[in-house]
Design an enzyme around this catalytic site. Structure first.
Site, PDB file in Angstrom:
ATOM      1  N   LYS A   8      24.555  36.202 -15.374  1.00 35.79           N
ATOM      2  CA  LYS A   8      24.379  35.486 -16.766  1.00 35.79           C
ATOM      3  C   LYS A   8      24.003  36.251 -17.842  1.00 35.79           C
ATOM      4  O   LYS A   8      24.510  37.962 -17.627  1.00 35.79           O
ATOM      5  CB  LYS A   8      22.295  36.061 -16.001  1.00 35.79           C
ATOM      6  CG  LYS A   8      21.950  34.929 -17.441  1.00 35.79           C
ATOM      7  CD  LYS A   8      20.148  35.091 -17.083  1.00 35.79           C
ATOM      8  CE  LYS A   8      20.189  34.721 -18.110  1.00 35.79           C
ATOM      9  NZ  LYS A   8      17.851  35.096 -17.935  1.00 35.79           N
ATOM     10  N   ARG A  24      13.981  29.698 -25.645  1.00 33.57           N
ATOM     11  CA  ARG A  24      13.231  30.495 -26.143  1.00 33.57           C
ATOM     12  C   ARG A  24      11.912  29.939 -26.751  1.00 33.57           C
ATOM     13  O   ARG A  24      10.776  30.163 -26.358  1.00 33.57           O
ATOM     14  CB  ARG A  24      13.888  31.421 -26.721  1.00 33.57           C
ATOM     15  CG  ARG A  24      14.719  32.566 -25.653  1.00 33.57           C
ATOM     16  CD  ARG A  24      15.358  33.134 -26.241  1.00 33.57           C
ATOM     17  NE  ARG A  24      16.055  34.433 -25.037  1.00 33.57           N
ATOM     18  CZ  ARG A  24      17.065  35.059 -25.677  1.00 33.57           C
ATOM     19  NH1 ARG A  24      17.579  35.276 -26.985  1.00 33.57           N
ATOM     20  NH2 ARG A  24      17.861  35.016 -25.070  1.00 33.57           N
ATOM     21  N   LYS A  82      19.461  40.472 -24.880  1.00 39.19           N
ATOM     22  CA  LYS A  82      19.175  41.163 -24.105  1.00 39.19           C
ATOM     23  C   LYS A  82      20.278  42.299 -24.014  1.00 39.19           C
ATOM     24  O   LYS A  82      20.691  41.897 -22.389  1.00 39.19           O
ATOM     25  CB  LYS A  82      18.090  39.750 -23.115  1.00 39.19           C
ATOM     26  CG  LYS A  82      17.318  39.030 -23.797  1.00 39.19           C
ATOM     27  CD  LYS A  82      16.628  37.787 -22.755  1.00 39.19           C
ATOM     28  CE  LYS A  82      15.477  37.946 -23.267  1.00 39.19           C
ATOM     29  NZ  LYS A  82      14.831  36.518 -22.311  1.00 39.19           N
ATOM     30  N   GLU A 142      28.957  41.831  -9.905  1.00 42.23           N
ATOM     31  CA  GLU A 142      27.256  41.338 -10.280  1.00 42.23           C
ATOM     32  C   GLU A 142      26.978  40.262  -8.604  1.00 42.23           C
ATOM     33  O   GLU A 142      26.832  40.826  -7.615  1.00 42.23           O
ATOM     34  CB  GLU A 142      26.570  40.978 -11.716  1.00 42.23           C
ATOM     35  CG  GLU A 142      26.796  41.220 -12.777  1.00 42.23           C
ATOM     36  CD  GLU A 142      26.142  41.909 -13.014  1.00 42.23           C
ATOM     37  OE1 GLU A 142      24.878  42.030 -11.844  1.00 42.23           O
ATOM     38  OE2 GLU A 142      24.960  42.845 -13.482  1.00 42.23           O
ATOM     39  N   LYS A 146      25.612  31.271 -15.576  1.00 42.48           N
ATOM     40  CA  LYS A 146      25.182  30.668 -16.715  1.00 42.48           C
ATOM     41  C   LYS A 146      25.290  31.195 -18.686  1.00 42.48           C
ATOM     42  O   LYS A 146      24.900  32.954 -18.291  1.00 42.48           O
ATOM     43  CB  LYS A 146      23.735  31.195 -16.541  1.00 42.48           C
ATOM     44  CG  LYS A 146      22.629  30.717 -17.351  1.00 42.48           C
ATOM     45  CD  LYS A 146      21.333  31.088 -16.938  1.00 42.48           C
ATOM     46  CE  LYS A 146      20.142  30.803 -18.522  1.00 42.48           C
ATOM     47  NZ  LYS A 146      18.692  31.433 -17.500  1.00 42.48           N
ATOM     48  N   SER A 166      19.696  25.280 -22.500  1.00 42.86           N
ATOM     49  CA  SER A 166      18.896  24.325 -23.541  1.00 42.86           C
ATOM     50  C   SER A 166      20.040  24.645 -24.881  1.00 42.86           C
ATOM     51  O   SER A 166      20.234  23.451 -24.777  1.00 42.86           O
ATOM     52  CB  SER A 166      18.157  25.887 -24.294  1.00 42.86           C
ATOM     53  OG  SER A 166      18.357  26.504 -23.696  1.00 42.86           O
ATOM     54  N   TYR A 218      18.711  19.655 -18.601  1.00 41.58           N
ATOM     55  CA  TYR A 218      17.869  19.205 -18.846  1.00 41.58           C
ATOM     56  C   TYR A 218      17.896  17.297 -18.590  1.00 41.58           C
ATOM     57  O   TYR A 218      16.614  16.738 -18.632  1.00 41.58           O
ATOM     58  CB  TYR A 218      17.749  20.207 -20.216  1.00 41.58           C
ATOM     59  CG  TYR A 218      17.119  21.269 -19.775  1.00 41.58           C
ATOM     60  CD1 TYR A 218      15.369  21.629 -19.438  1.00 41.58           C
ATOM     61  CD2 TYR A 218      18.323  22.169 -20.160  1.00 41.58           C
ATOM     62  CE1 TYR A 218      15.540  22.833 -19.698  1.00 41.58           C
ATOM     63  CE2 TYR A 218      17.860  23.413 -20.159  1.00 41.58           C
ATOM     64  CZ  TYR A 218      16.714  24.003 -19.596  1.00 41.58           C
ATOM     65  OH  TYR A 218      16.160  25.235 -19.835  1.00 41.58           O
TER      66      TYR A 218
HETATM   67  C1  PBG Z   1      15.095  33.629 -19.081  1.00 37.19           C
HETATM   68  C2  PBG Z   1      15.527  32.969 -18.709  1.00 37.19           C
HETATM   69  C3  PBG Z   1      16.251  32.173 -20.179  1.00 37.19           C
HETATM   70  C4  PBG Z   1      16.757  30.952 -19.109  1.00 37.19           C
HETATM   71  C5  PBG Z   1      16.233  30.642 -18.038  1.00 37.19           C
HETATM   72  N1  PBG Z   1      15.767  31.654 -17.816  1.00 37.19           N
HETATM   73  C6  PBG Z   1      16.192  32.459 -20.939  1.00 37.19           C
HETATM   74  C7  PBG Z   1      17.007  34.306 -21.938  1.00 37.19           C
HETATM   75  O1  PBG Z   1      17.221  34.986 -20.944  1.00 37.19           O
HETATM   76  O2  PBG Z   1      16.407  34.883 -22.951  1.00 37.19           O
HETATM   77  C8  PBG Z   1      17.327  30.453 -20.531  1.00 37.19           C
HETATM   78  C9  PBG Z   1      17.816  29.127 -20.245  1.00 37.19           C
HETATM   79  C10 PBG Z   1      18.055  28.373 -21.180  1.00 37.19           C
HETATM   80  O3  PBG Z   1      18.386  28.780 -22.140  1.00 37.19           O
HETATM   81  O4  PBG Z   1      17.920  27.271 -21.071  1.00 37.19           O
HETATM   82  N2  PBG Z   1      14.505  34.969 -18.020  1.00 37.19           N
END
Ligand code: PBG
Length: 337
Positions: free
Chosen positions: A200, A210, A229, A245, A260, A286, A325
């Site tokens: 990720k 968010r 992050k 990982e 991701k 997203s 989505y």
């Molecule tokens: C956080 C999480 C995130 C997403 C899924 N789980 C956002 C992040 O890490 O800040 C993102 C999913 C998306 O953008 O559709 N645990």
């Protein structure tokens, strides 16, 4: 020069002549069973609309039957759940994540009662529940990895107890898969699978998500607002690290792994798929979704074609399944053909 194996003996366009022929030689196909629909859950007093994600809304538990029924009819095998937690329930340690009556647990129970045959994937991370918006426990200076592990393992148990079939840690703390597997097995949940977000990335494409979960703006080291992050999510420049990982998560007991975001990371998907013989999922996040929606709204691209092309590209790269989505609209379109 040989006639065969060269133009004009060889003409690749021959196999592109007709619809039926193109269909016959197609190497990869998208099927509704490849798609997983993420759903956002809210309280009745929280807003439904998500401005940055056209076509996506937050659902109350009472509204869930509408969308669940469509999901089943479309042939989608599983959903992922994310909560929109009211601000007053958010704390530095994200304790609301462990509340067996929190929004997610209530939603899991309601859906399992309604349709036990639909798979439920529960996301494990603290960001929808923390006052600082991070995925782990903030000790005032940094995200404390090992303290977070305890919290995440407990969150997994609460979700498993509510009926989640698959636990999907998205927090990127080191050692969380092992901690979760141990906790699940010690509590008679040895049948629950773990889908780890193994690779990720600290991505700019999570912005709309968010907003969707109402995550708080991120504080930085020493309280400086850096808003990222990067101390736990991966550097987008790294590929070898993604293999390390994935290897570690599998060693710790992950049954499946996830990459991701999706489209910008096709090389990572392909390499993980080639290196390990486990199911590999991708998350069309997203920002990827909203970019297509926004460009289509301007009339700059064809929305459904662009969406399907993105998803088939993820399959071609080697994914077993895709979180998107657009799952419902795409599955419905595939069914109509
Ligand atoms: C956080 C999480 C995130 C997403 C899924 N789980 C956002 C992040 O890490 O800040 C993102 C999913 C998306 O953008 O559709 N645990």
């Amino acid at each position: 020069m040989n006639f065969f194996g060269h133009f004009p003996g060889t003409r690749h366009r021959r196999l592109r002549t007709h619809d039926w022929m193109r269909d016959m030689v197609q190497e990869t196909r998208l099927h509704p069973s490849d798609l997983i629909l993420p759903l956002f859950i809210r309280l009745p007093e929280s807003p439904a609309d998500i401005a940055s994600m056209p076509g996506v809304r937050r659902w109350t538990i009472a509204e869930l039957p509408q969308i669940i029924e469509q999901t089943i009819d479309a042939g989608i095998p599983a959903i992922g759940l994310f909560p929109f937690t009211p601000q007053e329930l958010k704390t530095a340690d994200g304790m609301e994540a462990l509340n067996p009556e929190n929004l997610i647990c209530q939603a899991i129970r309601a859906i399992k009662e309604m349709t036990p045959e639909l798979g439920i994937i529960a996301d494990v991370a603290l960001d929808p529940y923390t006052s600082h918006g991070h995925d782990g426990v903030w000790n005032g200076k940094y995200i404390d990895n090992d303290v977070s592990l305890d919290q995440l393992a407990k969150q997994s148990l609460v979700q498993a107890d509510a009926g989640a079939d698959i636990i999907a840690p998205s927090d990127m703390m080191d050692g969380r898969v092992g901690a979760i597997r141990k906790a699940l097995d010690a509590n008679h949940f040895q049948d629950r699978a773990i889908l780890s977000y193994a690779a990720k990335y600290a991505s700019a494409f999570y912005g709309p998500f968010r907003e969707a979960v109402g995550a708080v703006k991120l504080p930085g080291q020493d309280g400086r607002p850096v808003g990222d992050k990067k101390t736990y999510q991966m550097n987008p420049a790294n590929a070898e690290e993604a293999l390390r990982e994935a290897a570690l998560d599998l060693q710790e007991g992950a049954d499946m792994v996830m990459v991701k975001p999706g489209l910008p990371y096709l090389d990572i998907i392909a390499r993980i798929r080639q290196t390990f013989s486990v199911p590999v999922f991708a998350y069309q996040v997203s920002g990827e979704y909203s970019m297509i929606k926004a460009a289509a709204a301007q009339g700059w691209i064809h929305e459904q074609d662009a969406m399907e092309e993105s998803l088939i590209a993820l399959k071609r790269a080697g994914t077993t399944g895709i979180f998107t989505y657009a799952a419902l609209e795409v599955a419905k379109r595939l069914r109509n053909f």
